[in-house]
Scaffold this motif. Structure first.
Motif, mmCIF file in Angstrom:
data_model
loop_
_atom_site.group_PDB
_atom_site.id
_atom_site.type_symbol
_atom_site.label_atom_id
_atom_site.label_comp_id
_atom_site.label_asym_id
_atom_site.label_seq_id
_atom_site.Cartn_x
_atom_site.Cartn_y
_atom_site.Cartn_z
ATOM 1 N N ILE A 1 42.680 22.086 52.441
ATOM 2 C CA ILE A 1 43.160 23.474 52.887
ATOM 3 C C ILE A 1 43.818 23.928 51.684
ATOM 4 C CG2 ILE A 1 44.422 24.926 54.529
ATOM 5 C CD1 ILE A 1 44.319 22.784 56.502
ATOM 6 N N ASN A 2 44.686 23.486 51.006
ATOM 7 C CA ASN A 2 45.364 24.027 49.842
ATOM 8 C C ASN A 2 44.418 24.529 48.970
ATOM 9 O OD1 ASN A 2 47.908 23.601 50.985
ATOM 10 N ND2 ASN A 2 48.534 21.972 49.855
ATOM 11 N N PHE A 3 43.420 23.536 48.612
ATOM 12 C CA PHE A 3 42.330 23.959 47.533
ATOM 13 C C PHE A 3 41.552 25.349 47.966
ATOM 14 C CE2 PHE A 3 42.069 19.199 46.329
ATOM 15 C CZ PHE A 3 43.330 19.400 45.425
ATOM 16 N N LEU A 4 41.521 25.468 49.248
ATOM 17 C CA LEU A 4 40.812 26.766 49.585
ATOM 18 C C LEU A 4 41.484 27.890 49.131
ATOM 19 C CD1 LEU A 4 38.832 28.374 51.294
ATOM 20 C CD2 LEU A 4 40.055 27.930 53.213
ATOM 21 N N LEU A 5 42.915 27.851 49.646
ATOM 22 C CA LEU A 5 43.874 29.005 49.358
ATOM 23 C C LEU A 5 44.288 29.084 47.739
ATOM 24 C CD1 LEU A 5 46.234 28.340 52.189
ATOM 25 C CD2 LEU A 5 44.226 29.951 52.154
ATOM 26 N N ILE A 6 44.274 28.117 47.277
ATOM 27 C CA ILE A 6 44.689 28.222 45.725
ATOM 28 C C ILE A 6 43.426 28.724 45.058
ATOM 29 C CG2 ILE A 6 45.029 26.749 43.621
ATOM 30 C CD1 ILE A 6 46.856 24.722 45.434
ATOM 31 N N LEU B 1 40.885 35.366 41.513
ATOM 32 C CA LEU B 1 41.712 36.533 41.217
ATOM 33 C C LEU B 1 42.245 36.584 39.999
ATOM 34 C CD1 LEU B 1 42.403 39.350 42.470
ATOM 35 C CD2 LEU B 1 44.762 38.453 42.908
ATOM 36 N N ALA B 2 42.446 35.424 39.502
ATOM 37 C CA ALA B 2 43.167 35.420 38.005
ATOM 38 C C ALA B 2 41.704 35.495 37.023
ATOM 39 C CB ALA B 2 43.846 34.014 37.832
ATOM 40 N N THR B 3 40.583 34.934 37.618
ATOM 41 C CA THR B 3 39.599 35.041 36.737
ATOM 42 C C THR B 3 39.090 36.411 36.571
ATOM 43 O OG1 THR B 3 39.005 32.785 37.327
ATOM 44 C CG2 THR B 3 37.127 34.021 36.377
ATOM 45 N N GLY B 4 39.062 37.250 37.600
ATOM 46 C CA GLY B 4 38.742 38.389 37.428
ATOM 47 C C GLY B 4 39.705 39.265 36.567
ATOM 48 N N GLY B 5 40.908 39.078 36.721
ATOM 49 C CA GLY B 5 41.542 39.561 35.624
ATOM 50 C C GLY B 5 41.634 39.276 34.219
ATOM 51 N N ALA B 6 41.158 37.874 33.968
ATOM 52 C CA ALA B 6 40.842 37.303 32.798
ATOM 53 C C ALA B 6 39.675 37.753 32.170
ATOM 54 C CB ALA B 6 40.910 35.940 32.974
ATOM 55 N N VAL B 7 38.420 38.061 33.012
ATOM 56 C CA VAL B 7 37.436 38.482 32.649
ATOM 57 C C VAL B 7 37.686 39.927 31.903
ATOM 58 C CG1 VAL B 7 34.993 39.276 33.107
ATOM 59 C CG2 VAL B 7 35.966 37.036 33.775
ATOM 60 N N ILE B 8 38.143 40.737 32.822
ATOM 61 C CA ILE B 8 38.183 42.115 32.447
ATOM 62 C C ILE B 8 39.331 42.324 31.160
ATOM 63 C CG2 ILE B 8 39.501 44.443 33.202
ATOM 64 C CD1 ILE B 8 36.873 43.710 34.707
ATOM 65 N N ALA C 1 46.587 43.330 33.282
ATOM 66 C CA ALA C 1 47.499 42.182 33.492
ATOM 67 C C ALA C 1 48.596 42.686 34.417
ATOM 68 C CB ALA C 1 47.940 42.048 31.954
ATOM 69 N N LYS C 2 48.970 43.857 34.409
ATOM 70 C CA LYS C 2 49.929 44.111 35.228
ATOM 71 C C LYS C 2 49.282 44.385 36.991
ATOM 72 C CE LYS C 2 53.663 47.535 35.875
ATOM 73 N NZ LYS C 2 54.378 48.744 35.375
ATOM 74 N N GLN C 3 48.077 44.893 36.907
ATOM 75 C CA GLN C 3 47.447 45.133 37.890
ATOM 76 C C GLN C 3 47.234 43.519 38.903
ATOM 77 O OE1 GLN C 3 47.171 48.230 39.529
ATOM 78 N NE2 GLN C 3 48.475 48.358 37.658
ATOM 79 N N LEU C 4 46.962 42.416 37.805
ATOM 80 C CA LEU C 4 46.480 41.426 38.162
ATOM 81 C C LEU C 4 47.875 40.640 38.698
ATOM 82 C CD1 LEU C 4 44.955 38.630 38.580
ATOM 83 C CD2 LEU C 4 45.310 38.260 35.873
ATOM 84 N N PHE C 5 49.154 40.566 38.232
ATOM 85 C CA PHE C 5 50.424 40.113 38.589
ATOM 86 C C PHE C 5 50.691 40.796 40.106
ATOM 87 C CE2 PHE C 5 54.854 40.583 39.414
ATOM 88 C CZ PHE C 5 55.423 39.081 39.013
ATOM 89 N N TYR C 6 50.617 41.964 40.256
ATOM 90 C CA TYR C 6 50.894 42.473 41.706
ATOM 91 C C TYR C 6 49.873 42.017 42.709
ATOM 92 C CZ TYR C 6 54.458 45.566 39.551
ATOM 93 O OH TYR C 6 55.446 46.080 38.662
ATOM 94 N N ALA C 7 48.524 42.122 42.183
ATOM 95 C CA ALA C 7 47.589 41.621 43.222
ATOM 96 C C ALA C 7 47.943 40.152 43.651
ATOM 97 C CB ALA C 7 46.314 41.750 42.660
ATOM 98 N N SER C 8 48.063 39.286 42.589
ATOM 99 C CA SER C 8 48.166 37.843 42.919
ATOM 100 C C SER C 8 49.515 37.338 43.589
ATOM 101 C CB SER C 8 48.345 37.354 41.632
ATOM 102 O OG SER C 8 47.283 37.395 40.767
ATOM 103 N N LEU C 9 50.613 38.231 43.523
ATOM 104 C CA LEU C 9 51.782 37.998 44.051
ATOM 105 C C LEU C 9 51.661 38.538 45.628
ATOM 106 C CD1 LEU C 9 54.758 37.181 43.977
ATOM 107 C CD2 LEU C 9 55.385 39.520 43.480
ATOM 108 N N ALA C 10 51.068 39.650 45.890
ATOM 109 C CA ALA C 10 51.023 40.371 47.170
ATOM 110 C C ALA C 10 49.864 39.241 48.000
ATOM 111 C CB ALA C 10 50.147 41.404 47.175
ATOM 112 N N LEU C 11 48.839 38.881 47.573
ATOM 113 C CA LEU C 11 48.066 37.853 48.255
ATOM 114 C C LEU C 11 48.653 36.727 48.623
ATOM 115 C CD1 LEU C 11 44.953 37.362 49.187
ATOM 116 C CD2 LEU C 11 44.578 36.232 46.999
ATOM 117 N N SER C 12 49.282 35.875 47.550
ATOM 118 C CA SER C 12 49.970 34.495 47.663
ATOM 119 C C SER C 12 51.051 34.715 48.771
ATOM 120 C CB SER C 12 50.195 34.022 46.555
ATOM 121 O OG SER C 12 51.256 34.995 45.940
#
Length: 443
Positions: free
Chosen positions: A49-54, A60-67, A84-95
């Motif tokens: 289950i963890n792997f699914l959520l992780i 999401l990090a991959t999307g930010g890295a590609v852009i 990068a800043k958008q990626l940080f906020y999106a990752s924090l909110a989702l997690s």
């Protein structure tokens, strides 16, 4: 764009980092195995289950890295930092949202997915799930930061942080599992602390404005919808693809759970060894994101072909080397686990099947699609992966494992069939070159 020296500087730390990431999971399993197979089984079920959520965080990090990589390739560092800043906020909110849900609904989730498993296995699974959920925000923030460092071609920094995290985890395991006899709770607590330390360090480093990419004034939240959309156009299909992939693995784990504790444990240990076996390939796949992403940003499509072929050849070489090495020392490796003779035999059977398939098709199924993702061709990889997973891995798992009574060996053979299917599709797609005409950032 990338000399051999540049590639070595990117790839070697990535291999070491991925090795350390996998050894965290292996350290948990090896150390907890001293507390009994019920603890190992409980951790392995929750990890599915963890792997699914992780996976959602990593996607999401991959999307930010590609852009970010594509903006770096264009020389637009300001836009890369904004992404990068958008990626940080999106990752924090989702997690944070997923963590809260997991904390409050962990028991019904475990009951729904795994049903009537043994009581002692369920007890270990519940406490491990609780502490894992608390660590999700830290892990998501770390994954986002690590992806951004890789976009800059700096994998050495994330490697050093991984060494620190790995050290904290192993020392914590030794103290909490062996010293305080905390079993699954000890393993989860050590991982939680290591992830928190990693998230804090990598965030502080990215606040440095002298870097190519940095977090500009995190204390002043700002949402740029067009930038966030670009990240999500890559992150969402990739996340959906990987999430369905993990859901498929959970369904397969559910099948395996019906075969008893011995099968669950053998499947868990073999899974750890299999992850270790393809670490170099995973590192090459991550390097593909950076290299191809920057080439796409510079619109140098010949360089995309050149570096993809070069990295694929290297991937095959390292996967072959790692597979032969692990098969050669398989008995010594398995001796680290406190397994019964029957569990050891079952583990070796499925590990050999995995090894044979890995050297033939794993790079095509899992490294090559990263070149397509870095070129924004994420919808195709998503569709292929989803269809292949449900038709071949899940469908054939039921047929081979249950109908033909092959047990967990049948589920691993079904996995190999899935790899061959998706690998063939990705080769054809890359050769046709349709990815050249796809773009998610302004021209």
């Amino acid at each position: 764009m990338f000399s051999n020296k540049d590639l070595r500087k990117l790839i070697i730390p990535l291999v070491i980092e991925q090795l350390l990431a996998v050894t965290i999971g292996m350290a948990d399993t090896v150390m907890v195995s001293s507390c009994g197979e019920a603890a190992v089984s409980g951790i392995s079920l929750v990890d599915s289950i963890n792997f699914l959520l992780i996976t959602l965080f990593s996607s999401l990090a991959t999307g930010g890295a590609v852009i970010a990589s594509q903006y770096i390739g264009r020389g637009d560092h300001k836009s890369a930092s904004l992404a990068a800043k958008q990626l940080f906020y999106a990752s924090l909110a989702l997690s944070a949202v997923l963590g809260v849900i997991a904390v409050f609904f962990r028991k019904p989730v475990l009951n729904m997915i795994f049903g009537s498993i043994e009581a002692d296995v369920m007890a270990h699974a519940q406490i491990y799930f609780l502490l894992s959920a608390i660590s999700y925000p830290f892990l998501a923030v770390y994954n986002a930061g690590a992806a951004l460092f890789r976009s800059m071609g700096d994998s050495r920094t994330t490697m050093l942080i991984s060494i620190l995290m790995n050290t904290i985890n192993i020392v914590g395991n030794a103290i909490l599992i062996y010293g305080f006899q905390m079993a699954a709770a000890g393993a989860a607590t050590a991982s939680l602390v290591s992830r928190a330390v990693g998230a804090i360090i990598i965030t502080v480093l990215l606040l440095n404005p002298r870097r190519i990419i940095f977090y500009d004034k995190l204390h002043k939240p700002e949402i740029h919808l067009s930038m966030l959309k670009s990240i999500l156009q890559i992150g969402v299909p990739n996340g959906l693809e990987n999430s369905i992939f993990q859901i498929g693995k959970i369904l397969v784990a559910s099948i395996v759970s019906g075969f008893g504790t011995i099968s669950i444990t053998a499947n868990a240990v073999a899974g750890n060894l299999a992850s270790l076996q393809v670490i170099p390939g995973m590192a090459l796949g991550m390097a593909m994101i950076t290299v191809v992403g920057q080439c796409i940003g510079a619109k140098d499509y010949e360089a995309v072909k050149k570096y993809t072929k070069k990295l694929m050849l290297i991937t095959y070489g390292v996967v072959w080397a790692m597979t032969l090495l692990m098969l050669l020392f398989s008995k010594q490796i398995l001796s680290f686990y406190s397994l019964s003779e029957e569990t050891t035999t079952m583990t070796m059977e499925v590990f050999i099947v995995h090894g044979i398939c890995a050297v033939i098709v794993w790079p095509l199924a899992f490294a090559l699609p990263n070149a397509l993702r870095a070129a924004n061709d994420v919808r195709f990889t998503m569709i292929v992966s989803l269809l292949s997973m449900w038709i071949f891995r899940i469908g054939f798992s039921y047929v081979l494992a249950i109908y033909f009574n092959m047990g967990i060996l049948g589920t691993w053979i079904a996995m190999c069939i899935d790899w061959f299917c998706r690998g063939a599709c990705f080769v054809i797609r890359f050769a046709r070159g349709k990815w050249k005409n796809i773009s998610f950032i302004d021209n």
